[in-house]
Design an enzyme around this catalytic site. Structure first.
Site, PDB file in Angstrom:
ATOM      1  N   PRO A  25      51.524  -3.674   6.657  1.00  0.00           N
ATOM      2  CA  PRO A  25      51.298  -4.979   7.273  1.00  0.00           C
ATOM      3  C   PRO A  25      50.523  -4.746   8.567  1.00  0.00           C
ATOM      4  O   PRO A  25      50.891  -3.878   9.357  1.00  0.00           O
ATOM      5  CB  PRO A  25      52.720  -5.487   7.573  1.00  0.00           C
ATOM      6  CG  PRO A  25      53.619  -4.303   7.496  1.00  0.00           C
ATOM      7  CD  PRO A  25      52.913  -3.206   6.774  1.00  0.00           C
ATOM      8  N   ALA A  27      48.879  -7.192  11.659  1.00  0.00           N
ATOM      9  CA  ALA A  27      48.577  -8.518  12.191  1.00  0.00           C
ATOM     10  C   ALA A  27      47.083  -8.632  12.465  1.00  0.00           C
ATOM     11  O   ALA A  27      46.478  -7.728  13.049  1.00  0.00           O
ATOM     12  CB  ALA A  27      49.370  -8.737  13.484  1.00  0.00           C
ATOM     13  N   CYS A 109      57.703  -3.302  15.535  1.00  0.00           N
ATOM     14  CA  CYS A 109      56.589  -3.811  16.346  1.00  0.00           C
ATOM     15  C   CYS A 109      56.827  -3.521  17.825  1.00  0.00           C
ATOM     16  O   CYS A 109      57.864  -3.882  18.385  1.00  0.00           O
ATOM     17  CB  CYS A 109      56.424  -5.315  16.135  1.00  0.00           C
ATOM     18  SG  CYS A 109      55.083  -5.946  17.151  1.00  0.00           S
ATOM     19  N   ASN A 209      54.770   6.872   7.014  1.00  0.00           N
ATOM     20  CA  ASN A 209      53.658   6.137   7.641  1.00  0.00           C
ATOM     21  C   ASN A 209      53.288   6.773   8.980  1.00  0.00           C
ATOM     22  O   ASN A 209      54.151   7.117   9.772  1.00  0.00           O
ATOM     23  CB  ASN A 209      54.086   4.672   7.849  1.00  0.00           C
ATOM     24  CG  ASN A 209      53.109   3.872   8.694  1.00  0.00           C
ATOM     25  OD1 ASN A 209      53.486   3.304   9.713  1.00  0.00           O
ATOM     26  ND2 ASN A 209      51.859   3.808   8.294  1.00  0.00           N
ATOM     27  N   GLY A 233      47.594   2.252   7.462  1.00  0.00           N
ATOM     28  CA  GLY A 233      47.186   1.094   8.247  1.00  0.00           C
ATOM     29  C   GLY A 233      45.760   1.253   8.733  1.00  0.00           C
ATOM     30  O   GLY A 233      44.797   0.914   8.031  1.00  0.00           O
TER      31      GLY A 233
HETATM   32  C1  LIG Z   1      45.940  -4.032  14.267  1.00  0.00           C
HETATM   33  C2  LIG Z   1      47.326  -3.584  13.860  1.00  0.00           C
HETATM   34  C3  LIG Z   1      48.259  -4.537  13.522  1.00  0.00           C
HETATM   35  C4  LIG Z   1      49.533  -4.124  13.098  1.00  0.00           C
HETATM   36  N1  LIG Z   1      50.441  -5.071  12.716  1.00  0.00           N
HETATM   37  C5  LIG Z   1      51.651  -4.689  12.192  1.00  0.00           C
HETATM   38  C6  LIG Z   1      52.535  -5.639  11.624  1.00  0.00           C
HETATM   39  O1  LIG Z   1      52.254  -6.843  11.558  1.00  0.00           O
HETATM   40  N2  LIG Z   1      53.727  -5.176  11.128  1.00  0.00           N
HETATM   41  C7  LIG Z   1      54.053  -3.842  11.144  1.00  0.00           C
HETATM   42  O2  LIG Z   1      55.135  -3.467  10.676  1.00  0.00           O
HETATM   43  N3  LIG Z   1      53.224  -2.929  11.662  1.00  0.00           N
HETATM   44  C8  LIG Z   1      52.023  -3.318  12.165  1.00  0.00           C
HETATM   45  N4  LIG Z   1      51.153  -2.379  12.630  1.00  0.00           N
HETATM   46  C9  LIG Z   1      51.514  -0.948  12.517  1.00  0.00           C
HETATM   47  C10 LIG Z   1      51.009  -0.376  11.186  1.00  0.00           C
HETATM   48  O3  LIG Z   1      51.574  -1.041  10.094  1.00  0.00           O
HETATM   49  C11 LIG Z   1      51.331   1.134  11.076  1.00  0.00           C
HETATM   50  O4  LIG Z   1      52.730   1.288  11.122  1.00  0.00           O
HETATM   51  C12 LIG Z   1      50.709   1.942  12.197  1.00  0.00           C
HETATM   52  O5  LIG Z   1      49.377   1.547  12.450  1.00  0.00           O
HETATM   53  C13 LIG Z   1      50.730   3.444  11.865  1.00  0.00           C
HETATM   54  O6  LIG Z   1      50.086   3.699  10.650  1.00  0.00           O
HETATM   55  P1  LIG Z   1      48.552   4.231  10.587  1.00  0.00           P
HETATM   56  O7  LIG Z   1      48.495   5.516  11.371  1.00  0.00           O
HETATM   57  O8  LIG Z   1      48.291   4.419   9.127  1.00  0.00           O
HETATM   58  O9  LIG Z   1      47.699   3.168  11.226  1.00  0.00           O
HETATM   59  C14 LIG Z   1      49.882  -2.749  13.073  1.00  0.00           C
HETATM   60  C15 LIG Z   1      48.923  -1.804  13.437  1.00  0.00           C
HETATM   61  C16 LIG Z   1      47.661  -2.200  13.821  1.00  0.00           C
HETATM   62  C17 LIG Z   1      46.648  -1.145  14.190  1.00  0.00           C
END
Ligand SMILES: Cc1cc2nc3c(=O)[nH]c(=O)nc-3n(C[C@H](O)[C@H](O)[C@H](O)COP(=O)(O)O)c2cc1C
Length: 327
Positions: A25, A27, A109, A209, A233
């Site tokens: 997810p 945002a 979050c 993750n 993400g």
């Molecule tokens: C722009 C943005 C928005 C995000 N929004 C959410 C969200 O709505 N819910 C959530 O659980 N994590 C949110 N995250 C965190 C990501 O889901 C993820 O846990 C985090 O970026 C680490 O994973 P990655 O290294 O693959 O990016 C957000 C991250 C980013 C960069």
């Protein structure tokens, strides 16, 4: 397939057994059109943007748009945040009859406006409340429930094992761990050791993750943690090909990087999709930031991004992109 720990899959989510690649997810990013863009490349489960439980209860049209999943064929999850057990349970009840396969609880979050109201990762510092919320939602939800956590509130209160066990006992069918504390936000490296320890400690599946950006890092995370699936993400933004790389890596293979033409083909579909779902003007505003990420690194990308931000219609955007293709 790379090795993973054998776990207890809740029979209500038997479709989750083969799932290895999950779109997180995000945002402002993972709206329906972006999820649609990721599916053909192998995103097996995709989440909507996090959604305020109270926004659904107050019937805010903008909040309901966040959980627009009508007719979405492949597994899709809705993620809720909030800090009042009854409000979250009521929001879960409102999902009855809607198109979703899993209801995820956001306990990760780090954003100030969420944490200030004791939602998201603030609940990692209040496990009794986190437990109460989880049990209330598990009882109320028309679909199975999962949870997404961080390693803890800060380095002095790392508690992912305790939180994971509590969530398992409360009836969630899997836990996703982003291997950073709330205090770290997105800084430093995600702890894959923490993910491995949680995989070891729980009987239910764990989704790993943090910091997976290509096939190679996908393989390393799987090998290091033996997690059931990997959630990505940031690495997927402007790069739905990441899912094909992960799929190939799971088979011990590599895929070629997409050419500019491949990328622009996907961008055109994305523009059309967002336009049909959100209307031309709003759709254009939404899709511009995605396009900037799709074309990042190509010659002239910065100038094209500036031009795109001055457009309001799909046709104008397409003509700028056609020019880019012809150079
Ligand atoms: C722009 C943005 C928005 C995000 N929004 C959410 C969200 O709505 N819910 C959530 O659980 N994590 C949110 N995250 C965190 C990501 O889901 C993820 O846990 C985090 O970026 C680490 O994973 P990655 O290294 O693959 O990016 C957000 C991250 C980013 C960069």
């Amino acid at each position: 397939m790379l090795e993973r720990k054998k776990t207890k899959i809740d029979p209500r989510v038997d479709w989750f057994e083969p799932v290895r690649r999950v779109l997180s997810p995000m945002a402002g990013v993972t709206d329906r059109s972006f999820r649609n863009a990721c599916r053909p490349f192998g995103a097996q489960l995709a989440f909507c943007e996090f959604t305020a439980a109270k926004g659904l209860i107050y019937d805010s049209p903008n909040t309901w748009k966040l959980v627009d999943t009508l007719d979405e064929v492949d597994p899709v999850g809705v993620q809720l945040f909030g800090n009042e057990p009854e409000a979250l349970a009521s929001a879960a009840r409102l999902m009855r009859g809607k198109r979703l396969d899993i209801l995820d609880l956001n306990y990760g979050c780090p954003a100030k406006k969420v944490v200030k109201k004791c939602g998201g990762s603030a609940l990692l510092a209040d496990l009794p409340l986190l437990e109460e919320i989880t049990k209330a939602v598990v009882q109320a939800s028309p679909v199975p429930v999962s949870a997404k956590i961080r390693t803890g509130w800060d380095e002095e209160s790392i508690n992912y094992i305790e939180t994971g066990l509590l969530l398992q006992d409360a009836g969630v069918c899997w836990v996703t761990l982003h291997g950073r504390s709330r205090a770290q936000k997105y800084r430093g490296e995600a702890s894959w050791d923490a993910i491995a320890e949680l995989v070891d400690a729980l009987d239910i599946p764990v989704i790993g993750n943090g910091d997976v950006v290509d096939g190679e890092s996908f393989s390393r995370m799987c090998e290091h943690t033996k997690c059931h699936a990997v959630m990505v993400g940031r690495g997927a933004i402007g790069n739905p090909w990441l899912f094909s790389e992960m799929e190939a890596a799971d088979r011990g293979q590599e895929t070629a990087k997409p050419s500019l033409d491949d990328i622009l083909d996907v961008v055109e579909i994305h523009i059309a999709d967002v336009g049909s779902l959100r209307g031309e003007v709003i759709g254009s505003r939404i899709v511009r930031k995605h396009i900037a990420r799709y074309i990042r690194g190509f010659d002239g990308a910065a100038a094209i991004r500036r031009e795109l931000y001055e457009t309001d219609t799909a046709e104008e955007m397409l003509s700028i992109l056609r020019e880019m293709r012809s150079k």
